[in-house]
Scaffold this active site. Structure first.
Site, PDB file in Angstrom:
ATOM      1  N   GLY A  59      -5.462  -8.040  -6.780  1.00 18.29           N
ATOM      2  CA  GLY A  59      -4.265  -7.402  -6.230  1.00 18.29           C
ATOM      3  C   GLY A  59      -4.023  -7.173  -4.709  1.00 18.29           C
ATOM      4  CB  CYS A  60      -3.025  -4.709  -2.532  1.00 19.83           C
ATOM      5  SG  CYS A  60      -3.274  -4.152  -0.846  1.00 19.83           S
ATOM      6  CG  PHE A  61      -4.719  -9.169   1.027  1.00 16.31           C
ATOM      7  CD1 PHE A  61      -3.897  -8.487   1.608  1.00 16.31           C
ATOM      8  CD2 PHE A  61      -4.450 -10.601   1.072  1.00 16.31           C
ATOM      9  CE1 PHE A  61      -2.966  -8.826   2.216  1.00 16.31           C
ATOM     10  CE2 PHE A  61      -3.361 -11.232   1.802  1.00 16.31           C
ATOM     11  CZ  PHE A  61      -2.492 -10.273   2.340  1.00 16.31           C
ATOM     12  CD1 TRP A  62      -3.645  -5.395   3.568  1.00 15.29           C
ATOM     13  CD2 TRP A  62      -2.589  -3.373   3.142  1.00 15.29           C
ATOM     14  NE1 TRP A  62      -2.499  -5.534   4.271  1.00 15.29           N
ATOM     15  CE2 TRP A  62      -1.566  -4.391   3.976  1.00 15.29           C
ATOM     16  CE3 TRP A  62      -1.782  -2.459   2.561  1.00 15.29           C
ATOM     17  CZ2 TRP A  62      -0.181  -4.139   4.279  1.00 15.29           C
ATOM     18  CZ3 TRP A  62      -0.502  -2.249   3.123  1.00 15.29           C
ATOM     19  CH2 TRP A  62       0.227  -2.877   3.893  1.00 15.29           C
ATOM     20  CB  CYS A  63      -6.880  -2.127  -2.349  1.00 22.02           C
ATOM     21  SG  CYS A  63      -5.390  -1.133  -1.614  1.00 22.02           S
TER      22      CYS A  63
END
Length: 219
Positions: free
Chosen positions: A54-58
């Site tokens: 999912g979100c690569f930030w996370c």
């Protein structure tokens, strides 16, 4: 909810609210520098692994926190377009997923340990994306480079299948493809914009769902 990050990115790129969201601007710290490869470190001693959650930030922070990980890079992989932009990937038309590439020292941390961190930070039962971000570009995947990695990944997936019983494990295991680093403003987002990052995790329901799946959130 899937558009929440576009709103945060708009704020970030326009430079608005910099002092109300985050008390201080981002500067390189000893902790952040420790996750960058040293020029003196022989590249031959390092390995890479690629995961989509999912979100690569996370997905950067959980691996950055792991001893033996030298660097993490947010990017795109699995698609058909060379050097795709964030706008192209987020629109869902390139076949890529948001992913994170981990550079690590295999003498300090094993691929099995990386797999464990990966699973604990995704919802393996979701075949529509991850948390509030839905679409093929947000699906959880493991990209393997060798037969040994494939065997380890398959074994870890099978162990989960036993844990979750009749609920199918949606996470795919695929052969690694070209990885393209994301734009600079995506890299180390949790360090540069900690308040925005934590707001996103909460608003997206990531930690709540991880607690439901695993009994506790690793964040």
């Amino acid at each position: 909810m899937a558009r929440l990050r576009q709103v945060l990115l708009g704020i970030c790129l326009l430079g608005m609210m910099a002092w109300t969201w985050d008390a201080l601007p981002y500067y390189a710290t000893a902790d952040s520098l420790s996750n960058q490869p040293s020029a003196a470190m022989a590249e031959d001693n390092l390995a890479t692994a690629t995961f989509a959650g999912g979100c690569f930030w996370c997905m950067e922070k959980p691996f950055d926190d792991l001893e033996g990980v030298v660097a993490t890079t947010s990017g795109y992989t699995g698609g058909t377009v060379e050097n795709p932009s964030y706008e192209q990937v987020s629109a869902g038309g390139t076949g890529h997923v948001e992913a994170v590439q981990i550079t690590y020292d295999p003498t300090q941390v094993s691929y099995d340990a990386l797999l464990s961190v990966f699973w604990q930070n995704v919802d393996p039962l979701d075949n529509r994306g991850q948390f509030c971000d839905k679409g093929s570009q947000y699906q959880a995947k493991i990209f393997v480079q060798t037969e040994q990695e494939r065997q380890l990944a398959e074994a870890s997936k099978q162990a989960l299948a036993s844990r979750f019983g009749r609920q199918p494990i949606a996470t795919a295991i695929e052969t690694a493809q070209p990885f393209y680093a994301a734009e600079d403003y995506h890299q180390d987002y949790y360090l540069k914009h900690p308040v925005r990052y934590n707001f996103y995790r909460t608003a997206c329901g990531r930690d709540k769902r991880l607690t439901e799946v695993w009994g506790t959130s690793p964040h």
